[in-house]
Write a protein that holds these residues in place. Structure first.
Motif, PDB file in Angstrom:
ATOM      1  N   GLU A 257       0.848  -1.281  -0.015  1.00 52.53           N
ATOM      2  CA  GLU A 257       0.080   0.039   0.058  1.00 52.53           C
ATOM      3  C   GLU A 257       0.867   1.176   0.132  1.00 52.53           C
ATOM      4  O   GLU A 257       0.518   2.355  -0.697  1.00 52.53           O
ATOM      5  CB  GLU A 257      -0.862   0.063   1.221  1.00 52.53           C
ATOM      6  N   GLU A 258       1.937   1.349   0.776  1.00 53.44           N
ATOM      7  CA  GLU A 258       2.721   2.536   0.846  1.00 53.44           C
ATOM      8  C   GLU A 258       3.405   2.822  -0.306  1.00 53.44           C
ATOM      9  O   GLU A 258       3.716   3.785  -1.006  1.00 53.44           O
ATOM     10  CB  GLU A 258       3.979   2.348   1.957  1.00 53.44           C
TER      11      GLU A 258
ATOM     12  N   VAL B 226       2.684   1.644  -3.515  1.00 57.06           N
ATOM     13  CA  VAL B 226       1.708   2.126  -4.576  1.00 57.06           C
ATOM     14  C   VAL B 226       1.282   3.714  -4.462  1.00 57.06           C
ATOM     15  O   VAL B 226       1.284   4.268  -5.473  1.00 57.06           O
ATOM     16  CB  VAL B 226       0.461   1.098  -4.632  1.00 57.06           C
ATOM     17  N   THR B 227       1.096   3.575  -3.340  1.00 58.99           N
ATOM     18  CA  THR B 227       0.631   5.239  -2.685  1.00 58.99           C
ATOM     19  C   THR B 227       1.719   6.159  -3.230  1.00 58.99           C
ATOM     20  O   THR B 227       1.496   7.289  -3.775  1.00 58.99           O
ATOM     21  CB  THR B 227       0.142   5.507  -1.367  1.00 58.99           C
ATOM     22  N   ALA B 228       3.001   5.943  -2.874  1.00 58.32           N
ATOM     23  CA  ALA B 228       3.988   6.738  -3.172  1.00 58.32           C
ATOM     24  C   ALA B 228       4.227   6.874  -4.615  1.00 58.32           C
ATOM     25  O   ALA B 228       4.828   7.939  -4.939  1.00 58.32           O
ATOM     26  CB  ALA B 228       5.257   6.077  -2.506  1.00 58.32           C
ATOM     27  N   ALA B 229       3.698   5.779  -5.199  1.00 56.49           N
ATOM     28  CA  ALA B 229       3.958   6.031  -6.716  1.00 56.49           C
ATOM     29  C   ALA B 229       2.667   6.606  -7.448  1.00 56.49           C
ATOM     30  O   ALA B 229       2.866   6.680  -8.910  1.00 56.49           O
ATOM     31  CB  ALA B 229       4.243   4.618  -7.365  1.00 56.49           C
ATOM     32  N   GLY B 230       2.135   7.195  -6.835  1.00 54.28           N
ATOM     33  CA  GLY B 230       0.862   7.850  -7.282  1.00 54.28           C
ATOM     34  C   GLY B 230      -0.281   7.148  -7.741  1.00 54.28           C
ATOM     35  O   GLY B 230      -1.413   7.749  -8.190  1.00 54.28           O
ATOM     36  N   GLY B 231      -0.485   6.079  -7.035  1.00 50.03           N
ATOM     37  CA  GLY B 231      -1.785   4.954  -7.051  1.00 50.03           C
ATOM     38  C   GLY B 231      -2.584   5.462  -5.854  1.00 50.03           C
ATOM     39  O   GLY B 231      -2.252   5.947  -5.012  1.00 50.03           O
ATOM     40  N   HIS B 232      -3.726   5.069  -6.160  1.00 48.75           N
ATOM     41  CA  HIS B 232      -4.792   4.951  -4.756  1.00 48.75           C
ATOM     42  C   HIS B 232      -5.118   3.417  -4.405  1.00 48.75           C
ATOM     43  O   HIS B 232      -5.553   2.641  -5.341  1.00 48.75           O
ATOM     44  CB  HIS B 232      -6.009   5.659  -4.999  1.00 48.75           C
TER      45      HIS B 232
ATOM     46  N   VAL C 142       3.951  -6.645  -6.313  1.00 47.83           N
ATOM     47  CA  VAL C 142       5.384  -6.733  -5.469  1.00 47.83           C
ATOM     48  C   VAL C 142       5.198  -5.726  -4.227  1.00 47.83           C
ATOM     49  O   VAL C 142       5.311  -4.363  -4.552  1.00 47.83           O
ATOM     50  CB  VAL C 142       6.457  -6.464  -6.535  1.00 47.83           C
ATOM     51  N   ALA C 143       5.289  -6.068  -3.083  1.00 51.50           N
ATOM     52  CA  ALA C 143       5.242  -5.328  -1.986  1.00 51.50           C
ATOM     53  C   ALA C 143       6.410  -4.263  -1.883  1.00 51.50           C
ATOM     54  O   ALA C 143       6.191  -2.996  -1.851  1.00 51.50           O
ATOM     55  CB  ALA C 143       5.244  -6.258  -0.494  1.00 51.50           C
ATOM     56  N   GLU C 144       7.569  -4.705  -2.066  1.00 52.90           N
ATOM     57  CA  GLU C 144       8.863  -3.779  -2.119  1.00 52.90           C
ATOM     58  C   GLU C 144       8.829  -2.675  -3.006  1.00 52.90           C
ATOM     59  O   GLU C 144       9.120  -1.259  -2.609  1.00 52.90           O
ATOM     60  CB  GLU C 144       9.927  -4.517  -2.535  1.00 52.90           C
ATOM     61  N   THR C 145       8.221  -2.790  -4.090  1.00 57.81           N
ATOM     62  CA  THR C 145       8.175  -1.699  -5.132  1.00 57.81           C
ATOM     63  C   THR C 145       6.627  -1.239  -5.555  1.00 57.81           C
ATOM     64  O   THR C 145       6.734  -0.255  -6.345  1.00 57.81           O
ATOM     65  CB  THR C 145       8.695  -2.316  -6.487  1.00 57.81           C
ATOM     66  N   GLY C 146       5.703  -1.822  -5.020  1.00 61.44           N
ATOM     67  CA  GLY C 146       4.361  -1.425  -5.555  1.00 61.44           C
ATOM     68  C   GLY C 146       3.981  -1.592  -7.081  1.00 61.44           C
ATOM     69  O   GLY C 146       3.085  -1.275  -7.489  1.00 61.44           O
ATOM     70  N   THR C 147       4.753  -2.880  -7.510  1.00 63.16           N
ATOM     71  CA  THR C 147       4.708  -2.946  -8.970  1.00 63.16           C
ATOM     72  C   THR C 147       3.388  -3.979  -9.225  1.00 63.16           C
ATOM     73  O   THR C 147       3.354  -5.238  -8.320  1.00 63.16           O
ATOM     74  CB  THR C 147       5.796  -3.665  -9.612  1.00 63.16           C
TER      75      THR C 147
ATOM     76  N   TRP D 178       3.634  -2.477 -13.992  1.00 58.26           N
ATOM     77  CA  TRP D 178       3.478  -0.929 -13.825  1.00 58.26           C
ATOM     78  C   TRP D 178       3.457  -0.623 -12.413  1.00 58.26           C
ATOM     79  O   TRP D 178       3.042  -1.578 -11.511  1.00 58.26           O
ATOM     80  CB  TRP D 178       2.189  -0.412 -14.467  1.00 58.26           C
ATOM     81  N   THR D 179       3.980   0.422 -12.120  1.00 58.15           N
ATOM     82  CA  THR D 179       4.245   0.819 -10.629  1.00 58.15           C
ATOM     83  C   THR D 179       3.614   2.003 -10.343  1.00 58.15           C
ATOM     84  O   THR D 179       3.949   3.218 -10.842  1.00 58.15           O
ATOM     85  CB  THR D 179       5.506   0.890 -10.274  1.00 58.15           C
ATOM     86  N   GLY D 180       2.173   2.095  -9.860  1.00 59.14           N
ATOM     87  CA  GLY D 180       1.391   3.448  -9.581  1.00 59.14           C
ATOM     88  C   GLY D 180       1.061   4.137 -11.143  1.00 59.14           C
ATOM     89  O   GLY D 180       0.832   3.300 -12.021  1.00 59.14           O
ATOM     90  N   VAL D 181       1.525   5.373 -11.295  1.00 55.47           N
ATOM     91  CA  VAL D 181       1.212   6.168 -12.446  1.00 55.47           C
ATOM     92  C   VAL D 181       2.653   6.601 -12.883  1.00 55.47           C
ATOM     93  O   VAL D 181       3.461   7.275 -12.275  1.00 55.47           O
ATOM     94  CB  VAL D 181       0.440   7.430 -12.164  1.00 55.47           C
ATOM     95  N   ALA D 182       2.744   6.379 -14.165  1.00 56.72           N
ATOM     96  CA  ALA D 182       4.132   6.771 -14.958  1.00 56.72           C
ATOM     97  C   ALA D 182       3.808   8.130 -15.640  1.00 56.72           C
ATOM     98  O   ALA D 182       2.889   8.273 -16.441  1.00 56.72           O
ATOM     99  CB  ALA D 182       4.367   5.671 -15.791  1.00 56.72           C
ATOM    100  N   PRO D 183       4.694   9.087 -15.509  1.00 58.45           N
ATOM    101  CA  PRO D 183       4.583  10.422 -16.157  1.00 58.45           C
ATOM    102  C   PRO D 183       4.587  10.062 -17.760  1.00 58.45           C
ATOM    103  O   PRO D 183       5.280   9.289 -18.263  1.00 58.45           O
ATOM    104  CB  PRO D 183       5.754  11.204 -15.840  1.00 58.45           C
ATOM    105  N   SER D 184       3.388  10.696 -18.475  1.00 58.06           N
ATOM    106  CA  SER D 184       3.167  10.605 -19.851  1.00 58.06           C
ATOM    107  C   SER D 184       3.371   9.315 -20.443  1.00 58.06           C
ATOM    108  O   SER D 184       3.837   9.094 -21.328  1.00 58.06           O
ATOM    109  CB  SER D 184       4.055  11.575 -20.637  1.00 58.06           C
ATOM    110  N   ASP D 185       2.883   8.224 -19.676  1.00 61.12           N
ATOM    111  CA  ASP D 185       2.837   6.821 -20.380  1.00 61.12           C
ATOM    112  C   ASP D 185       1.679   6.010 -19.436  1.00 61.12           C
ATOM    113  O   ASP D 185       1.993   5.630 -18.186  1.00 61.12           O
ATOM    114  CB  ASP D 185       4.114   6.324 -19.949  1.00 61.12           C
TER     115      ASP D 185
END
Lengths: 217, 482, 246
Positions: free
Chosen positions: B77-78, B80-86, B220-225, B284-291
């Motif tokens: 959760e941490e 994914v959230t850090a990478a811009g996801g909800h 993946v817990a470590e990376t939020g992927t 994918w990990t959260g939200v990627a800029p312009s992709d």
């Protein structure tokens, strides 16, 4: 109680049998077994070629100084009039593409433009011999994911230095925070009688230019 | 576990299986498909001489994760959230459906494209969205066949495995027009042509979709992927082109680290489609800029999983990576077909997962743990070594403790009484031996299940123990128990 | 070597010839065979049907009856597997705290017949004579739980006069599955029909297995169909000689 707290509380209650002092961040089971050397070093490139072809990718092996010519030739053979070239593509790759329109995605192309293009030329981050896989990480010369998805033809340049033998060896070379696409052959389906058919929604043709190691390196 | 209404009120396994066994076309389709994939799997698994070590690693990673599931979910959760996801948490199917419905409504859209996902089938998301005026379009070829045919899925990997090419052609010709781009008039039943028709049918929908709903094979817990493994490119279309992506994922799908993922990307494709690697895997990990999507929502689904986790024998069921290798080798699945299991999870894994998620109170769910000969073929091929026969027997005990079957309980009690004392056993054997001339060809009542197709064995004149006593001069019967 | 024969309740009651064959065979190979009459049943039917909590007395009886033998030999793969895999599990949750130890002491001595012959006695040619065509069904628990591997077929190949024919789809279950045959008779019969079709298709005179329960199901079906193929337990073929043919 929020659902988050409720679910976590249920999970903790379910795990009463797990000793409180059991290590969470000990050695990872996946790291406990050392990386396997299933493939001899000099067999890696031939294996990649074999496995790419096995899943119906078209593969050409070229020397570094043959790349520009081979790339242009592949596009012409395919009859491409316009191809997408991602930001960061080395100029040397596309030096011989006279007469073919190169579409620049620096300002993102619309989906309709992508759909109208005849193909896309990219590099890759890693390739895996054991599985015949190419991994794109949206880096320079690869571009955003849609570029290799919407057009029906994907021409991918793979440098020998970027080829690893097995799946576990690919992971340390990849950054999980980038969007990654693992590609093993053209799109396919086995949904009809479990009979494999190539070509559904993704590019129906995958062509690979494998650039042999630079002599003396 | 609430279910798509499609599975409500179905008969118990033996009755449903009877119909399937009698359907020659279905038997032929299933036999052909499962035997094809069986040999493909065996060939690619055979290429890796360290398969058993990989399998052990897969089991170990999953067991470790499950034993610390709360920890890894919070980390996930941490990240994914850090990478811009909800991140949203859903305790059950209704809550998950409500969350997804609200998220779709917030975009202003009225339709979504879907990547094949077992979790969303399990919660009946399509039906829940439909009730709120939102249409879900399945984009996986087999899911499309099921959706167009107003059918039920019968296999985890290939939900339309029960349909052959000519049936699929008919469904496409009849139904595609009502859902979008019609099938071409000259459609043949060649798989290549049918796949082309699916491409044309969905093309415009992909290119204009605003919202996609997916599941995920791994997180993946470590990376939020998040990871989606697929073949056709419909997954990539849904995960890449829309503005909003909503992923509904069971809480057991998390793995601790990036490198752990390597184990499963070796196990899953070879076990599932029988390929060294599936054509496309998206990470994918959260939200990627312009992709890709600008809004990403992850809905973490419990829906009975924490209850499975609490059972120390049943817990191993949550190691499942939904490869469906157990279905493809199961002789019962091959004859009964997927629909007989009355759930989106058919075959051996369904026979242990469904009764744990839904309980064993309905006649159907209580019959599932018995839908196996305990032959062990499923355990042998399971890439994460789930001992399915062990869990089946464990669940049978729960069914028995929940009341079971009265006549069976009495029979077991009687058998136990006879076996408790060899002297009694010897007396029963002698009675059977004397009655050997009157063994009937057909038995009445429950015994008919045997004699409908098989002769009864004729008891010998003399049991082994009486022969031994006569030949070797030992006492005929030992001391009776008090 | 003092061998305790674990006959199993099904063989004892319905197939005494199998037990007699084991005795004849092992004595021919120089073993001292004993049949402790206190034995009854391993509890497999109860265990597999969900009545596992009732089998504690049977587990205790087995452990006590077979304590002290050099080897405990059985001619049923599924009963052998029941003892090896599940008696320890049943003992672990038994009311009697001494049961796990008693079970742990006896389990390592338990062998399937072909295991005992090949691994313990070191014999692959048992001096049998059986001038017939035979096809072998490995049966699931012999194959996957007892891991008998190619021991049975190795023994059969060394039988004088015997021609072994490969059974197509050999590793697939015959559909017996204990109470499965009664609870799911249609699927069971469909599986059996395929197995029988394969067996008959080999043209063999005899369908052989190391488990009489599967053979009861297969033989009952072939009998009903009047297929002309007879079923025989592995032990009976291995015990067969010119003097005492099976």
């Amino acid at each position: 109680m929020s659902s988050r707290d409720a679910v976590l509380a249920r999970i903790r209650a379910a795990l009463v049998d797990v000793p409180a002092d059991e290590a969470v961040d000990g050695p990872r089971p996946s790291e406990a077994s050392p990386p396997r050397a299933r493939v001899a070093r000099d067999a890696v490139l031939p294996l990649l070629v074999e496995h790419l072809r096995d899943y119906r990718a078209v593969v050409h092996e070229v020397a570094p100084d043959e790349l520009a010519g081979a790339l242009a030739e592949a596009l012409r053979r395919r009859g491409c009039k316009s191809v997408i070239v991602p930001p960061g593509t080395p100029v040397a790759w596309i030096a011989e593409t006279d007469g073919i329109e190169l579409l620049d995605d620096t300002t993102p192309l619309t989906v309709d433009r992508l759909d109208a293009a005849d193909g896309t030329v990219t590099g890759c981050a890693v390739a895996i011999a054991e599985t015949g896989t190419i991994v794109l990480d949206a880096g320079p010369g690869q571009g955003r994911r849609a570029l290799t998805l919407v057009p029906d033809y994907h021409l991918c340049v793979v440098h020998a230095e970027d080829v690893v033998a097995s799946v576990p060896e690919a992971f340390p070379r990849l950054d999980a925070r980038r969007p990654l696409t693992w590609i093993s052959g053209p799109s396919a389906t086995s949904d009809i009688e479990l009979d494999r058919v190539e070509g559904v929604h993704g590019p129906r043709t995958l062509e690979v230019l494998l650039v042999r190691p630079t002599p003396g390196r | 576990m609430s279910n798509g209404s499609a599975f409500l009120g179905l008969p118990a396994f033996p009755g449903a299986a009877r119909e399937a066994v009698g359907n020659a076309q279905l038997r032929h389709n299933l036999r052909k498909a499962t035997h094809t994939i069986r040999s493909k799997r065996a060939a690619v698994v055979g290429e890796l001489d360290d398969w058993e070590e990989l399998r052990a690693a897969g089991k170990a990673v999953k067991d470790h994760t499950l034993r610390h599931l709360d920890h890894y979910l919070v980390r996930l959760e941490e990240a994914v959230t850090a990478a811009g996801g909800h991140v949203h948490w859903a305790a059950d199917a209704d809550e998950a459906n409500r969350i997804v419905t609200e998220l779709v409504r917030a975009t202003g859209g009225h339709d979504v494209v879907k990547v094949k996902s077992m979790a969303t089938q399990e919660i009946g998301l399509n039906e829940a969205l439909e009730a709120e005026g939102i249409r879900a379009y399945e984009t996986d070829l087999a899911e499309l066949i099921v959706q167009l045919g107003d059918d039920r899925p019968s296999h985890i990997l290939v939900p339309a495995i029960h349909r052959n090419r000519s049936e699929i052609r008919e469904i496409f010709l009849r139904e595609m027009a009502a859902w979008g781009e019609p099938a071409p008039d000259d459609l043949t039943d060649e798989p290549r042509v049918l796949a082309e028709a699916a491409r044309r049918h969905l093309r415009k929908r992909f290119l204009t979709a605003q919202v996609a709903v997916s599941g995920a094979n791994f997180m993946v817990a470590e990376t939020g992927t998040l990871v989606v493994v697929e073949s056709e490119g419909n997954g990539r279309m849904c995960l890449t082109l829309p503005e909003t992506l909503i992923s509904v994922v069971g809480i057991e799908k998390v793995v601790p680290t990036w490198q752990d993922l390597a184990v499963f990307l070796q196990l899953l494709p070879r076990s599932s489609t029988g390929e060294r690697m599936n054509p496309y895997t998206s990470m994918w990990t959260g939200v990627a800029p312009s992709d890709g999507p600008r809004n990403f929502h992850l809905v973490l689904l419990d829906n009975g999983r924490s209850r499975v986790l609490a059972d120390e024998v049943g817990r191993q069921t949550l190691r499942c990576i939904r490869c469906s290798a157990c279905l493809n080798v199961c002789p019962v699945y091959e004859r009964a077909g997927g629909h007989a299991y009355g759930s989106v999870y058919p075959g051996p894994i369904g026979a242990i997962l469904t009764p744990q998620l839904r309980g064993t109170t309905s006649e159907l769910d209580a019959s599932l743990p018995y839908a196996s000969t305990l032959c062990g073929a499923c355990y042998e091929v399971c890439p994460v070594a789930i001992d399915i026969p062990e869990v089946l027997v464990h669940l049978r005990e729960q069914v028995v403790e929940g009341g079971g079957h009265r006549a069976e309980r009495a029979a077991m009690k009687a058998a136990g009484w006879i076996f408790a004392d060899p002297a009694r056993l010897a007396r029963v054997q002698r009675v059977a031996g004397r009655a050997r001339r009157i063994v009937p060809r057909r038995l009445p009542g429950p015994g008919a299940a045997w004699t409908d197709t098989r002769d009864l064995p004729v008891p010998p004149e003399q049991s082994f123990r009486d022969w031994w006593a006569a030949e070797r001069g030992r006492p005929t019967t030992p001391r009776s128990n008090p | 070597m003092r061998v305790g024969l674990f006959i199993t309740c099904v063989n004892d009651t319905l197939y005494p010839r199998t037990g007699q064959a084991v005795v004849r065979l092992l004595e021919r190979l120089g073993c001292e065979v004993d049949f402790p009459a206190e034995q009854s049943c391993c509890g497999q039917m109860h265990w597999n049907t969900g009545y596992g909590k009732q089998i504690e007395p049977l587990v205790r009886r087995f452990a006590d009856t077979f304590a002290g033998y050099d080897a405990v030999v059985t001619a049923s793969g599924s009963c052998g597997a029941m003892v090896r895999d599940n008696h320890p599990k049943a003992a672990a949750r038994a009311a009697d705290p001494t049961l796990p130890e008693a079970v742990a002491a006896v389990v390592p001595q338990v062998y399937d017949l072909s295991e005992f012959l090949v691994d313990v006695l070191g014999v692959t040619d048992v001096g049998a004579y059986f001038p017939h065509t035979v096809t072998y069904h490995p049966s699931c628990h012999s194959l996957r739980l007892m891991n008998l591997g190619d021991r049975p077929t190795t023994l059969l190949r060394n039988v004088r006069g015997l021609e072994l024919r490969d059974l197509p789809g050999a590793e697939e279950c015959c559909g017996f599955g204990g109470t499965f045959a009664l609870k799911n008779p249609d699927v069971s019969a469909a599986m059996c029909a395929d197995k029988v079709r394969h067996a008959v298709g080999t043209g063999a005179e005899v369908l052989c297995a190391a488990d009489n329960s599967c053979l009861m199901h297969l033989g009952g079906t072939m009998g009903r169909q009047r297929s002309g193929v007879r079923t025989l337990h592995l032990a009976e073929i291995l015990a067969s000689t010119e003097e005492f043919p099976a």
